[in-house]
Design a protein around this motif. Structure first.
Motif, PDB file in Angstrom:
ATOM      1  N   THR A 177       4.932  -4.953  -1.117  1.00 48.36           N
ATOM      2  CA  THR A 177       6.380  -4.893  -1.316  1.00 48.36           C
ATOM      3  C   THR A 177       7.088  -4.918   0.033  1.00 48.36           C
ATOM      4  OG1 THR A 177       6.148  -3.629  -3.360  1.00 48.36           O
ATOM      5  CG2 THR A 177       8.264  -3.484  -2.227  1.00 48.36           C
ATOM      6  N   LEU A 178       7.993  -5.853   0.203  1.00 55.81           N
ATOM      7  CA  LEU A 178       8.793  -5.935   1.414  1.00 55.81           C
ATOM      8  C   LEU A 178      10.059  -5.098   1.232  1.00 55.81           C
ATOM      9  CD1 LEU A 178       9.665  -7.072   4.160  1.00 55.81           C
ATOM     10  CD2 LEU A 178      10.468  -9.134   2.954  1.00 55.81           C
ATOM     11  N   ILE A 179      10.216  -4.092   2.100  1.00 50.01           N
ATOM     12  CA  ILE A 179      11.398  -3.233   2.085  1.00 50.01           C
ATOM     13  C   ILE A 179      12.291  -3.643   3.246  1.00 50.01           C
ATOM     14  CG2 ILE A 179      12.257  -0.863   2.267  1.00 50.01           C
ATOM     15  CD1 ILE A 179       9.457   0.045   1.287  1.00 50.01           C
ATOM     16  N   ALA A 180      13.494  -4.098   2.942  1.00 49.01           N
ATOM     17  CA  ALA A 180      14.454  -4.480   3.977  1.00 49.01           C
ATOM     18  C   ALA A 180      15.178  -3.215   4.453  1.00 49.01           C
ATOM     19  CB  ALA A 180      15.451  -5.496   3.428  1.00 49.01           C
ATOM     20  N   VAL A 181      14.977  -2.846   5.697  1.00 50.10           N
ATOM     21  CA  VAL A 181      15.545  -1.609   6.227  1.00 50.10           C
ATOM     22  C   VAL A 181      16.977  -1.882   6.664  1.00 50.10           C
ATOM     23  CG1 VAL A 181      15.330   0.214   7.949  1.00 50.10           C
ATOM     24  CG2 VAL A 181      13.278  -0.786   6.912  1.00 50.10           C
ATOM     25  N   SER A 182      17.905  -1.378   5.867  1.00 48.15           N
ATOM     26  CA  SER A 182      19.322  -1.713   6.021  1.00 48.15           C
ATOM     27  C   SER A 182      20.122  -0.627   6.719  1.00 48.15           C
ATOM     28  CB  SER A 182      19.929  -2.004   4.647  1.00 48.15           C
ATOM     29  OG  SER A 182      19.600  -0.992   3.709  1.00 48.15           O
ATOM     30  N   ARG A 184      15.737  -7.278  -3.175  1.00 49.74           N
ATOM     31  CA  ARG A 184      16.218  -6.204  -4.040  1.00 49.74           C
ATOM     32  C   ARG A 184      15.698  -4.827  -3.637  1.00 49.74           C
ATOM     33  NH1 ARG A 184      19.380  -9.335  -4.881  1.00 49.74           N
ATOM     34  NH2 ARG A 184      20.221 -10.196  -6.825  1.00 49.74           N
ATOM     35  N   ILE A 185      14.867  -4.735  -2.606  1.00 49.86           N
ATOM     36  CA  ILE A 185      14.276  -3.447  -2.224  1.00 49.86           C
ATOM     37  C   ILE A 185      14.668  -3.149  -0.780  1.00 49.86           C
ATOM     38  CG2 ILE A 185      12.166  -2.082  -2.059  1.00 49.86           C
ATOM     39  CD1 ILE A 185      10.951  -3.916  -4.152  1.00 49.86           C
ATOM     40  N   PHE A 186      15.305  -1.993  -0.587  1.00 52.38           N
ATOM     41  CA  PHE A 186      15.892  -1.661   0.706  1.00 52.38           C
ATOM     42  C   PHE A 186      15.491  -0.251   1.125  1.00 52.38           C
ATOM     43  CE2 PHE A 186      18.345  -5.079  -0.990  1.00 52.38           C
ATOM     44  CZ  PHE A 186      18.772  -5.818   0.107  1.00 52.38           C
ATOM     45  N   GLY A 187      15.552  -0.005   2.427  1.00 51.30           N
ATOM     46  CA  GLY A 187      15.246   1.308   2.977  1.00 51.30           C
ATOM     47  C   GLY A 187      16.411   1.849   3.782  1.00 51.30           C
ATOM     48  N   GLY A 210      -7.123   9.592  -3.997  1.00 55.93           N
ATOM     49  CA  GLY A 210      -6.814   8.774  -5.158  1.00 55.93           C
ATOM     50  C   GLY A 210      -5.386   8.266  -5.178  1.00 55.93           C
ATOM     51  N   ILE A 211      -4.858   7.907  -4.010  1.00 54.97           N
ATOM     52  CA  ILE A 211      -3.477   7.439  -3.875  1.00 54.97           C
ATOM     53  C   ILE A 211      -3.490   5.950  -3.563  1.00 54.97           C
ATOM     54  CG2 ILE A 211      -1.398   7.595  -2.444  1.00 54.97           C
ATOM     55  CD1 ILE A 211      -2.029  10.593  -2.126  1.00 54.97           C
ATOM     56  N   ALA A 212      -2.682   5.194  -4.292  1.00 57.11           N
ATOM     57  CA  ALA A 212      -2.707   3.735  -4.152  1.00 57.11           C
ATOM     58  C   ALA A 212      -1.707   3.208  -3.131  1.00 57.11           C
ATOM     59  CB  ALA A 212      -2.429   3.084  -5.507  1.00 57.11           C
ATOM     60  N   GLY A 213      -0.560   3.861  -2.978  1.00 60.60           N
ATOM     61  CA  GLY A 213       0.515   3.316  -2.155  1.00 60.60           C
ATOM     62  C   GLY A 213       0.343   3.629  -0.677  1.00 60.60           C
ATOM     63  N   LEU A 214       0.561   2.613   0.162  1.00 60.36           N
ATOM     64  CA  LEU A 214       0.492   2.785   1.614  1.00 60.36           C
ATOM     65  C   LEU A 214       1.697   2.103   2.246  1.00 60.36           C
ATOM     66  CD1 LEU A 214      -3.296   2.027   2.273  1.00 60.36           C
ATOM     67  CD2 LEU A 214      -2.160   4.238   2.572  1.00 60.36           C
ATOM     68  N   SER A 215       2.664   2.889   2.675  1.00 60.50           N
ATOM     69  CA  SER A 215       3.848   2.359   3.330  1.00 60.50           C
ATOM     70  C   SER A 215       3.627   2.429   4.827  1.00 60.50           C
ATOM     71  CB  SER A 215       5.095   3.166   2.934  1.00 60.50           C
ATOM     72  OG  SER A 215       6.224   2.702   3.628  1.00 60.50           O
ATOM     73  N   ALA A 229      -1.771  -2.180   3.742  1.00 61.95           N
ATOM     74  CA  ALA A 229      -0.417  -1.768   3.361  1.00 61.95           C
ATOM     75  C   ALA A 229      -0.035  -2.326   1.996  1.00 61.95           C
ATOM     76  CB  ALA A 229       0.593  -2.230   4.404  1.00 61.95           C
ATOM     77  N   THR A 230       0.632  -1.503   1.211  1.00 62.36           N
ATOM     78  CA  THR A 230       1.230  -1.974  -0.042  1.00 62.36           C
ATOM     79  C   THR A 230       2.745  -2.095   0.089  1.00 62.36           C
ATOM     80  OG1 THR A 230       1.477   0.286  -0.909  1.00 62.36           O
ATOM     81  CG2 THR A 230      -0.586  -0.887  -1.420  1.00 62.36           C
ATOM     82  N   HIS A 231       3.323  -1.458   1.107  1.00 60.02           N
ATOM     83  CA  HIS A 231       4.753  -1.531   1.386  1.00 60.02           C
ATOM     84  C   HIS A 231       4.926  -1.695   2.898  1.00 60.02           C
ATOM     85  CE1 HIS A 231       4.542   0.545  -2.463  1.00 60.02           C
ATOM     86  NE2 HIS A 231       5.831   0.322  -2.651  1.00 60.02           N
ATOM     87  N   VAL A 232       5.778  -2.636   3.310  1.00 54.07           N
ATOM     88  CA  VAL A 232       6.116  -2.781   4.729  1.00 54.07           C
ATOM     89  C   VAL A 232       7.625  -2.650   4.869  1.00 54.07           C
ATOM     90  CG1 VAL A 232       4.084  -4.127   5.360  1.00 54.07           C
ATOM     91  CG2 VAL A 232       6.133  -5.326   4.545  1.00 54.07           C
ATOM     92  N   ARG A 233       8.049  -2.007   5.946  1.00 55.62           N
ATOM     93  CA  ARG A 233       9.455  -1.672   6.157  1.00 55.62           C
ATOM     94  C   ARG A 233       9.992  -2.492   7.335  1.00 55.62           C
ATOM     95  NH1 ARG A 233       6.269   2.749   6.548  1.00 55.62           N
ATOM     96  NH2 ARG A 233       6.966   3.108   8.692  1.00 55.62           N
ATOM     97  N   VAL A 234      10.784  -3.499   7.043  1.00 53.93           N
ATOM     98  CA  VAL A 234      11.199  -4.449   8.076  1.00 53.93           C
ATOM     99  C   VAL A 234      12.717  -4.455   8.182  1.00 53.93           C
ATOM    100  CG1 VAL A 234      11.095  -6.839   8.843  1.00 53.93           C
ATOM    101  CG2 VAL A 234       9.132  -5.837   7.627  1.00 53.93           C
TER     102      VAL A 234
END
Length: 217
Positions: free
Chosen positions: A25-30, A47-50, A181-186, A201-206
């Motif tokens: 998931t690409l997180i646009a850091v706004s 649609r996904i923002f940080g 047992g955690i799946a998400g890696l930001s 990574a499952t999420h990157v913050r750009v």
């Protein structure tokens, strides 16, 4: 660079790592971005923002959420307990759960509000005194403590030291996640998101690679 190019680079990195498109998931850091820039990225399909600050997010996102369907906002900055209620009313994901007092506040408010954002635990992999995050040696016990409070921890987040190779930090976070047992890696930002994807990574913050330099004026 822009949203389309960053998104293409994310997809290429995902393919190189042998994973399926959509696994990251690409997180646009706004944070600290003018509304016009944010609107432009929304219009391009993001649609996904940080956001880093609760108050800034409240001034921006209720309006955007009313105008654009499917928007998801992640809190990626430190959260004070006195802002927790406000944060839980706006954010879809809180990535910076990092201490027992905050976890207890979120658990209490989740009962009061009848809902809870999705939660990530922030780990201070570099053990930097100026940074938030649970220390790596305390992470397992803290994750158990959160779960005992009824909180579902779906991911971990880290911000490696700026002057170090990020890869060992990404590996450390992945190992903590795996044994719990955690799946998400930001993990991964503008300068290292392709490395982060290669390390799971499952999420990157750009931010700057999408929006350009931030305007702090």
């Amino acid at each position: 660079m822009g949203f389309e190019e960053v998104n293409a680079r994310v997809e290429a990195a995902v393919e190189r790592s042998g994973r399926a498109i959509g696994d990251v998931t690409l997180i646009a850091v706004s944070k600290v971005q003018p509304n016009a820039r944010v609107a432009s990225v929304l219009e391009k399909g993001c649609r996904i923002f940080g956001e880093n600050r609760v108050q800034e997010a409240f001034e921006k996102w209720p309006d955007f959420k009313s105008r654009f369907d499917g928007v998801e906002v992640h809190l990626i900055g430190p959260l004070q307990t006195n802002k927790a209620r406000q944060a839980m009313e706006l954010f879809d994901v809180i990535q910076t759960v990092d201490r027992p007092k905050l976890a207890k506040t979120i658990a209490r408010l989740a009962v009061e509000l009848g809902h809870c954002p999705r939660l990530f635990v922030q780990v201070n992999t570099g053990e930097e005194v100026q940074k938030a995050g649970i220390l790596p040696r305390d992470a397992d016990a803290f994750i158990i403590e959160c779960r005992d409070m009824g909180l579902a921890v779906e991911g971990l987040m880290c911000i490696p030291p700026a002057d170090e190779d990020p890869a060992p930090h990404f590996d450390m976070l992945r190992e903590i996640a795996a044994r719990n047992g955690i799946a998400g890696l930001s993990m991964g930002m503008s300068g290292d998101f392709e490395v982060a994807i290669a390390h799971g990574a499952t999420h990157v913050r750009v931010g700057s690679a999408i929006f350009g330099d931030r305007d702090y004026g």
